[in-house]
Write an enzyme that holds these catalytic residues in place. Sequence first.
Site, PDB file in Angstrom:
ATOM      1  N   LYS A 184       0.900   2.482  12.666  1.00  0.00           N
ATOM      2  CA  LYS A 184       0.689   2.764  14.215  1.00  0.00           C
ATOM      3  C   LYS A 184       0.397   0.744  15.061  1.00  0.00           C
ATOM      4  CE  LYS A 184      -3.251  -0.066  12.085  1.00  0.00           C
ATOM      5  NZ  LYS A 184      -3.160  -1.297  12.507  1.00  0.00           N
ATOM      6  N   ARG A 224       0.972  -1.426   0.537  1.00  0.00           N
ATOM      7  CA  ARG A 224      -0.109  -0.244   0.022  1.00  0.00           C
ATOM      8  C   ARG A 224       1.086   1.250   0.132  1.00  0.00           C
ATOM      9  NH1 ARG A 224      -5.032  -0.571   3.252  1.00  0.00           N
ATOM     10  NH2 ARG A 224      -5.664   0.720   2.040  1.00  0.00           N
TER      11      ARG A 224
END
Length: 319
Positions: free
Chosen positions: A97, A19
């Site tokens: 994250k 991504r």
Amino acid sequence: MSGPVRIGVLGCADIALRRMLPAFGASPDLELAAVASRDPARAGQAAERFGCRPVQGYAELLRADDVQAVYVPLPAALHAPWVEAALDAGKHVLAEKPLTTDPESTERLLDLAAKRGLALMENVMFVHHPRHEAVRRLVAEGRIGELRSFRAEFAIPPLAGDDIRYSAELGGGALADVGLYPLRAALHFLGHELDVVGARLVRRGGREVETAGAALLATPDGVTAHLTFGMEHAYASRYELWGSEGRITVDRAFTPPADLVPVIGLHRGDGTQEIRLEPADQVAATVAAFVDAVHEGSAPRADTLRQAALLDDVRRGSA
């Protein structure tokens, strides 16, 4: 700073290759300079695929004078030392994250970035999708009356048995990996005064980390947030805002593909309205937000810090 931001990548994680590196390459404001890996063969393969140079070792990349920013997609337990090393090397940082595995480390790194005038941004992508701002406007306009509760779920099917998200040593577990999404959504819509009322983390299949969980949070004026998450489930990615006069529902909420036509369900006594928006690429929007943060030499810290505290409170509340 003039010209594209030259960015390097610490590691060849799946999310990086699938991504983020394609998004870096597509951005007119970024130039992918290098990919580092402890394995020179992996670095070489990634570099050839994305048209940049391979680097053996993360520290070697941080010494590169032509790299202005780094992306850190390493396992969560490795974020804090390598983010700190990158900031000490004068690099802006986009980190996967959770930014760290505890709120104290998160605050320390945010303080360090601010002291050095560097951007430090956690890669929570869904908050950059315009659909959620459209939902906020509907609530602010009173389209569902007074808000009473929020509900969110994010769960994914079982992972491969050796996946790092099953490793306690590497900072794995459902709370940090998938529970962060509904928790951040609650923070996004209900604000920083949310507190954890109760929580339960569940460990199945002999795993050394939690594989599922749920939490109940509330605002001072009694708006509740009911959050459910897991990584051994049928897939679900949705949230609902329930008011005194109606409900707003959002499906495929957290990881929508760029070509998805976003839909907001507005449910009132007189029927259901489907509000359709233009497709949006939240990965590209996140990259653009990071570039803006680099140019400004800072990044918003309040949401990241409050999220870290709430994740910690959920874990403690389940103990």
